[in-house]
Design an enzyme around this catalytic site. Structure first.
Site, PDB file in Angstrom:
ATOM      1  N   LYS A   1      12.819   3.424  -9.577  1.00 16.11           N
ATOM      2  CA  LYS A   1      11.778   4.106 -10.165  1.00 16.11           C
ATOM      3  C   LYS A   1      10.906   4.435  -9.087  1.00 16.11           C
ATOM      4  O   LYS A   1       9.857   3.818  -8.864  1.00 16.11           O
ATOM      5  CB  LYS A   1      11.052   3.517 -11.189  1.00 16.11           C
ATOM      6  CG  LYS A   1      10.529   4.251 -12.672  1.00 16.11           C
ATOM      7  CD  LYS A   1       9.751   5.546 -12.085  1.00 16.11           C
ATOM      8  CE  LYS A   1       8.164   4.990 -11.873  1.00 16.11           C
ATOM      9  NZ  LYS A   1       7.273   6.175 -11.345  1.00 16.11           N
TER      10      LYS A   1
ATOM     11  N   GLY B   1       3.275  -1.293  -4.692  1.00 19.72           N
ATOM     12  CA  GLY B   1       2.302  -0.590  -5.236  1.00 19.72           C
ATOM     13  C   GLY B   1       0.912  -1.172  -5.405  1.00 19.72           C
ATOM     14  O   GLY B   1       0.532  -1.970  -4.664  1.00 19.72           O
TER      15      GLY B   1
ATOM     16  N   THR C   1      -1.410  -2.400 -10.791  1.00 16.91           N
ATOM     17  CA  THR C   1      -0.220  -2.255 -11.489  1.00 16.91           C
ATOM     18  C   THR C   1       0.531  -3.352 -11.279  1.00 16.91           C
ATOM     19  O   THR C   1       1.316  -3.894 -12.323  1.00 16.91           O
ATOM     20  CB  THR C   1       0.455  -1.091 -10.911  1.00 16.91           C
ATOM     21  OG1 THR C   1      -0.334  -0.049 -10.817  1.00 16.91           O
ATOM     22  CG2 THR C   1       1.748  -0.675 -11.631  1.00 16.91           C
TER      23      THR C   1
ATOM     24  N   GLU D   1       4.619  -6.382  -3.509  1.00 18.22           N
ATOM     25  CA  GLU D   1       4.154  -5.828  -2.238  1.00 18.22           C
ATOM     26  C   GLU D   1       2.893  -5.019  -2.733  1.00 18.22           C
ATOM     27  O   GLU D   1       2.980  -3.702  -2.874  1.00 18.22           O
ATOM     28  CB  GLU D   1       4.883  -5.076  -1.235  1.00 18.22           C
ATOM     29  CG  GLU D   1       6.181  -6.262  -0.792  1.00 18.22           C
ATOM     30  CD  GLU D   1       6.907  -5.630   0.051  1.00 18.22           C
ATOM     31  OE1 GLU D   1       6.899  -4.524   0.571  1.00 18.22           O
ATOM     32  OE2 GLU D   1       7.763  -6.191   0.582  1.00 18.22           O
TER      33      GLU D   1
ATOM     34  N   CYS E   1      -0.568   0.957   3.337  1.00 15.30           N
ATOM     35  CA  CYS E   1      -1.147  -0.385   2.948  1.00 15.30           C
ATOM     36  C   CYS E   1      -1.728  -0.909   4.034  1.00 15.30           C
ATOM     37  O   CYS E   1      -2.442  -1.974   3.952  1.00 15.30           O
ATOM     38  CB  CYS E   1      -0.158  -1.076   2.176  1.00 15.30           C
ATOM     39  SG  CYS E   1       1.337  -1.265   2.992  1.00 15.30           S
TER      40      CYS E   1
ATOM     41  N   GLU F   1     -10.034  -1.403  -1.931  1.00  8.75           N
ATOM     42  CA  GLU F   1      -9.056  -0.510  -1.301  1.00  8.75           C
ATOM     43  C   GLU F   1      -9.205   0.842  -1.589  1.00  8.75           C
ATOM     44  O   GLU F   1      -9.360   1.329  -2.765  1.00  8.75           O
ATOM     45  CB  GLU F   1      -7.633  -1.056  -1.550  1.00  8.75           C
ATOM     46  CG  GLU F   1      -6.606  -0.291  -0.735  1.00  8.75           C
ATOM     47  CD  GLU F   1      -5.051  -0.524  -1.137  1.00  8.75           C
ATOM     48  OE1 GLU F   1      -4.959  -0.321  -2.303  1.00  8.75           O
ATOM     49  OE2 GLU F   1      -4.298  -0.653  -0.351  1.00  8.75           O
TER      50      GLU F   1
HETATM   51  P1  NDP Z   1       0.872   2.419  -8.320  1.00  3.96           P
HETATM   52  O1  NDP Z   1       0.567   1.076  -8.485  1.00  3.96           O
HETATM   53  O2  NDP Z   1      -0.028   3.340  -9.048  1.00  3.96           O
HETATM   54  O3  NDP Z   1       2.232   2.931  -8.502  1.00  3.96           O
HETATM   55  C1  NDP Z   1       3.488   2.567  -7.893  1.00  3.96           C
HETATM   56  C2  NDP Z   1       4.641   2.522  -8.722  1.00  3.96           C
HETATM   57  O4  NDP Z   1       4.449   1.829  -9.807  1.00  3.96           O
HETATM   58  C3  NDP Z   1       4.924   3.837  -9.119  1.00  3.96           C
HETATM   59  O5  NDP Z   1       6.355   4.297  -8.817  1.00  3.96           O
HETATM   60  C4  NDP Z   1       4.353   4.018 -10.526  1.00  3.96           C
HETATM   61  O6  NDP Z   1       4.717   5.095 -11.127  1.00  3.96           O
HETATM   62  C5  NDP Z   1       4.923   2.665 -10.968  1.00  3.96           C
HETATM   63  N1  NDP Z   1       4.007   2.477 -12.184  1.00  3.96           N
HETATM   64  C6  NDP Z   1       2.910   2.549 -12.612  1.00  3.96           C
HETATM   65  N2  NDP Z   1       2.540   1.930 -13.706  1.00  3.96           N
HETATM   66  C7  NDP Z   1       3.662   0.932 -14.055  1.00  3.96           C
HETATM   67  C8  NDP Z   1       3.733   0.051 -15.067  1.00  3.96           C
HETATM   68  N3  NDP Z   1       3.167  -0.331 -15.922  1.00  3.96           N
HETATM   69  N4  NDP Z   1       5.121  -0.493 -14.886  1.00  3.96           N
HETATM   70  C9  NDP Z   1       6.095  -0.251 -14.040  1.00  3.96           C
HETATM   71  N5  NDP Z   1       5.862   0.753 -13.094  1.00  3.96           N
HETATM   72  C10 NDP Z   1       4.571   1.126 -12.917  1.00  3.96           C
HETATM   73  O7  NDP Z   1       0.604   2.714  -6.665  1.00  3.96           O
HETATM   74  P2  NDP Z   1       0.466   4.148  -5.967  1.00  3.96           P
HETATM   75  O8  NDP Z   1       2.043   4.858  -6.053  1.00  3.96           O
HETATM   76  O9  NDP Z   1      -0.535   4.563  -5.889  1.00  3.96           O
HETATM   77  O10 NDP Z   1       0.509   3.510  -4.296  1.00  3.96           O
HETATM   78  C11 NDP Z   1      -0.447   3.218  -3.692  1.00  3.96           C
HETATM   79  C12 NDP Z   1      -0.612   1.477  -3.608  1.00  3.96           C
HETATM   80  O11 NDP Z   1       0.622   1.048  -3.101  1.00  3.96           O
HETATM   81  C13 NDP Z   1      -1.914   1.243  -2.690  1.00  3.96           C
HETATM   82  O12 NDP Z   1      -2.668   0.279  -3.483  1.00  3.96           O
HETATM   83  C14 NDP Z   1      -1.204   0.420  -1.512  1.00  3.96           C
HETATM   84  O13 NDP Z   1      -1.918  -0.424  -0.814  1.00  3.96           O
HETATM   85  C15 NDP Z   1       0.039  -0.137  -2.300  1.00  3.96           C
HETATM   86  N6  NDP Z   1       1.290   0.010  -1.143  1.00  3.96           N
HETATM   87  C16 NDP Z   1       1.607  -1.275  -0.817  1.00  3.96           C
HETATM   88  C17 NDP Z   1       2.231  -1.744   0.295  1.00  3.96           C
HETATM   89  C18 NDP Z   1       2.710  -2.955   0.657  1.00  3.96           C
HETATM   90  O14 NDP Z   1       3.888  -3.159   1.463  1.00  3.96           O
HETATM   91  N7  NDP Z   1       1.922  -4.251   0.355  1.00  3.96           N
HETATM   92  C19 NDP Z   1       2.992  -0.557   0.973  1.00  3.96           C
HETATM   93  C20 NDP Z   1       2.539   0.872   0.325  1.00  3.96           C
HETATM   94  C21 NDP Z   1       1.814   0.900  -0.668  1.00  3.96           C
HETATM   95  P3  NDP Z   1       3.809   6.456 -11.079  1.00  3.96           P
HETATM   96  O15 NDP Z   1       3.887   6.988  -9.670  1.00  3.96           O
HETATM   97  O16 NDP Z   1       4.672   7.286 -12.122  1.00  3.96           O
HETATM   98  O17 NDP Z   1       2.504   6.087 -11.423  1.00  3.96           O
END
Ligand code: NDP
Length: 481
Positions: free
Chosen positions: A172, A225, A229, A247, A281, A384
Site C-alpha cells: 500500500k 511512516g 500512524t 520505521e 526521516c 518533527e
Molecule cells: P503517514 O504515516 O501519514 O503514512 C504512511 C503510510 O501509511 C501511507 O501509505 C499512508 O497512506 C498509510 N496509512 C495512513 N494511515 C494508516 C492506517 N490507519 N493504517 C494503515 N496505513 C495507514 O506518513 P507520511 O506518508 O506522511 O510520511 C512521512 C512520515 O514518514 C514522516 O514522519 C517520516 O519521518 C516518516 N518516515 C520514516 C522513515 C524511517 O525510515 N524511519 C523513512 C521515511 C519517512 P496515505 O498516504 O493514504 O495516508
C-alpha cells in the site's frame, strides 16, 4: 492518466470505480488519478497473495534471486522514466531522483538477491546426543505500507527482502505519490514475477492501509511512516500478534564540535537540512554548534543556505523543488509561525522563493529556513516538521549537546562533526539513536541494521536483520542416542 491496482499479475480498476486525484506539486495541478481502493480490493489482493504463496514459498532461492536480479536490471534500464515520474510526483529535483532514489531502488533488489543466495544458518552438535539446526521459513503474506517522501526506494526496501525470503506481498504505497509504484508493477510483469507474488493496492491509509493491517491472513506488517500512524498500526496488529516492523519519524540532532572540519560540516549540513526539501526521516533538523565555532559556522551556513536554488524540479540547477502537497506546506508554515511566537528568530527563509516562472507560481515552494533563539522545549525543537526548516543552538560542553540530543522523544539518527576519534566514539555510544554518523550523513550500508529507538520505531531491518524479520526461525533437534 488513470492508475490501476496490481492484483494477481494484472492491472485492475478498483471495485468501487472511484479514484483520487494525484497532484504535480510544482504546478499545483492534478495530472493523474489513482484508485480509491476499498476493503474488497484489499481482500482480493490478499487472496491472490495467499494463493501465490503456495508455490513462491518453495521456489528455490536461485530462481527467486534470478527474478530479483532481473527486476534490478529493469529498474536501471528504465532509470530515466522512473526518475522523471518520481520527480514530478514528489516534487524532488530530477537530478536527485536520477542519482539517489532510482539507483537505490535497483540496489535493494540486487542486494537482497545476493543476501539470500549467500545466507547461512547455524547448527550445533551436542556430543553424540543431538544435532540442532535452524530452519528458516517465509512467514506468509506480508503487508508493506510506505510513505510519500522516498516512494520507490522505501517500497522496494520492503518488497525485495520479503520476496527474497519467499513471502508474497500486498503493498500500500502512499496515496500522495503513487506513480513509481505503478511503474514498478509494469516492471514486475516484464520480469515474469509469478502472478500474485507482489500485489499493489492504491488508496487511502485509513481504508486500504487499515484493512491490510487488520486482515487475519496477513501475519506480518512492515510500515514506514509517521509516528502517530505507527501507533495506530501497532494497536491494530497487537491482538493478532503480527510480526511488526515500524520505521517512524525522526528529530535528528546534528552536533558540530569545535574541532570539526567546518567546511565539510557546513556543506554536509546543507544537504542534511534541506535535501528533498527536508522531507527525509534522516534529515538533521536540530543543529547544535559548540560556542567556540558558532559564529564561524553560522556565517557560512546561512550564506550558503541563501545560495541554494529553489525552483523547477526538472531544472538541473534546482537544489530544492516544492513541498509534496498544499496541506504539507501549510503544516510547515504553521510550524514556522509557532516558532516565531515562541521567540524564534528566522535567520533566513520562511517565505516562498521570489521570481518563480508563471507556471510554478501556485506550486508548494518554500525557501530553506534557519531558525535560532528557540528554547530546548519549544515545539519546533521537539516535533518533527518534515520540511526545509532547521533550528540552531549553541552549546558549551559536549555532554550538553548529548543531553539536548537525547531530550527528544525520537531516536532515529544523529550526526557528529569532530576530528577527535576518542570523543566521537564516546559520544556515539551516549546518543540515543538507531544510527549515528561521524563526519558524514546518509551513508547507508544495506548490511547494517537500520531502525529507530523510542518514538522512531520498533525493530531493525537491513542485511541479516531483514532476513530475521521476513522469516520464521525454527529449531530442529535430531536425537542421536
Ligand atoms: P503517514 O504515516 O501519514 O503514512 C504512511 C503510510 O501509511 C501511507 O501509505 C499512508 O497512506 C498509510 N496509512 C495512513 N494511515 C494508516 C492506517 N490507519 N493504517 C494503515 N496505513 C495507514 O506518513 P507520511 O506518508 O506522511 O510520511 C512521512 C512520515 O514518514 C514522516 O514522519 C517520516 O519521518 C516518516 N518516515 C520514516 C522513515 C524511517 O525510515 N524511519 C523513512 C521515511 C519517512 P496515505 O498516504 O493514504 O495516508
Amino acid at each position: 492518466m488513470q492508475l490501476k491496482n496490481l492484483i494477481n499479475g494484472e492491472f485492475v480498476a478498483p471495485q468501487s470505480g472511484t479514484y483520487l486525484d494525484n497532484y504535480d506539486p510544482a504546478r499545483a495541478e492534478v495530472y493523474s488519478q489513482l484508485p480509491d481502493s476499498n476493503e474488497l480490493d484489499v481482500v482480493l489482493a490478499v487472496q491472490a497473495a495467499n494463493k501465490a504463496f503456495t508455490k513462491w514459498s518453495v521456489t528455490p532461492v536461485e530462481a527467486r534471486a534470478q527474478i530479483l536480479y532481473r527486476i534490478a536490471d529493469l529498474i536501471e534500464e528504465n532509470l530515466e522514466k522512473l526518475a522523471e515520474a518520481e520527480s514530478r510526483d514528489v516534487g524532488k529535483p530530477l537530478a536527485l531522483a536520477r542519482k539517489v532514489d532510482i539507483p537505490r531502488a535497483a540496489q535493494n533488489f540486487r542486494f537482497f538477491a545476493g543476501q539470500i543466495l549467500h545466507h547461512q544458518e547455524a547448527s550445533t552438535y551436542a556430543e553424540g546426543k543431538a544435532l540442532n539446526y535452524s530452519l528458516r521459513q517465509p512467514v506468509g503474506v506480508a503487508g508493506l505500507i510506505s510513505p510519500w517522501n522516498l516512494p520507490l526506494y522505501l517500497l522496494t526496501w520492503k518488497i525485495a527482502p520479503a520476496l527474497a525470503c519467499g513471502n508474497t506481498v500486498v503493498c500500500k504505497p502512499s496515496e500522495v505519490t503513487p506513480m513509481t509504484a505503478f511503474l514498478l508493477g509494469e516492471i514486475l510483469q516484464q520480469a515474469n514475477l509469478p502472478p500474485g507474488v507482489c500485489n499493489i493496492i492504491f488508496g487511502r491509509g485509513e481504508v486500504a492501509g487499515r484493512t491490510l493491517v487488520e486482515h487475519p491472513a496477513v501475519p506480518l506488517i512492515s510500515f514506514t511512516g509517521g509516528t502517530d500512524t505507527g501507533a495506530k498500526i501497532a494497536l491494530a496488529a497487537a491482538p493478532q500478534f503480527k510480526k511488526l516492523s515500524l520505521e517512524l519519524g525522526g528529530k535528528n540532532a546534528n552536533i558540530v564540535l569545535k574541532d570539526a572540519d567546518l567546511k565539510k560540516a557546513v556543506q554536509t549540513s546543507l544537504r542534511s537540512s534541506f535535501l528533498n526539501q527536508g522531507q527525509i526521516c534522516l534529515c538533521g533538523s536540530r543543529i547544535y554548534v559548540q560556542q567556540d565555532v558558532y559564529d564561524a559556522f553560522m556565517d557560512q551556513f546561512v550564506s550558503e543556505t541563501e545560495k541554494l536554488v529553489v525552483g523547477d524540479p526538472k531544472d538541473e540547477k534546482s537544489f530544492m523543488g516544492p513541498l509534496v502537497s498544499a496541506a504539507h506546506l501549510e503544516k510547515v508554515q504553521q510550524a514556522i509561525s509557532q516558532a516565531q511566537q515562541e521567540g524564534g528568530k528566522i535567520l533566513t527563509g520562511g517565505q516562498a522563493p521570489e521570481g518563480l516562472p508563471e507556471e510554478l507560481k501556485s506550486g508548494y515552494f518554500l525557501r530553506p529556513t534557519v531558525i535560532a533563539d528557540l528554547s530546548q522545549c519549544s515545539t519546533l525543537h521537539q516535533e518533527e516538521i518534515f520540511g526545509p526548516v532547521v533550528t540552531v543552538q549553541p552549546f558549551k560542553y559536549a555532554h550538553e549537546a548529548v543531553k539536548a540530543a537525547n531530550t527528544s522523544s525520537y531516536g532515529l539518527a544523529a550526526s557528529l562533526w569532530t576530528q577527535n576519534l576518542t570523543q566521537a566514539h564516546k559520544l556515539a555510544s551516549q546518543i540515543q539513536a538507531g544510527t549515528v554518523w561521524v563526519n558524514t550523513w546518509m551513508n547507508r550500508d544495506l548490511r547494517m541494521p537500520f531502525g529507530g529507538m523510542k518514538s522512531s520505531g520498533l525493530g531493525r531491518e537491513g542485511g541479516e536483520h531483514s532476513i530475521d524479520f521476513f522469516t520464521e526461525q525454527k529449531t530442529v533437534c535430531v536425537g542421536l542416542e
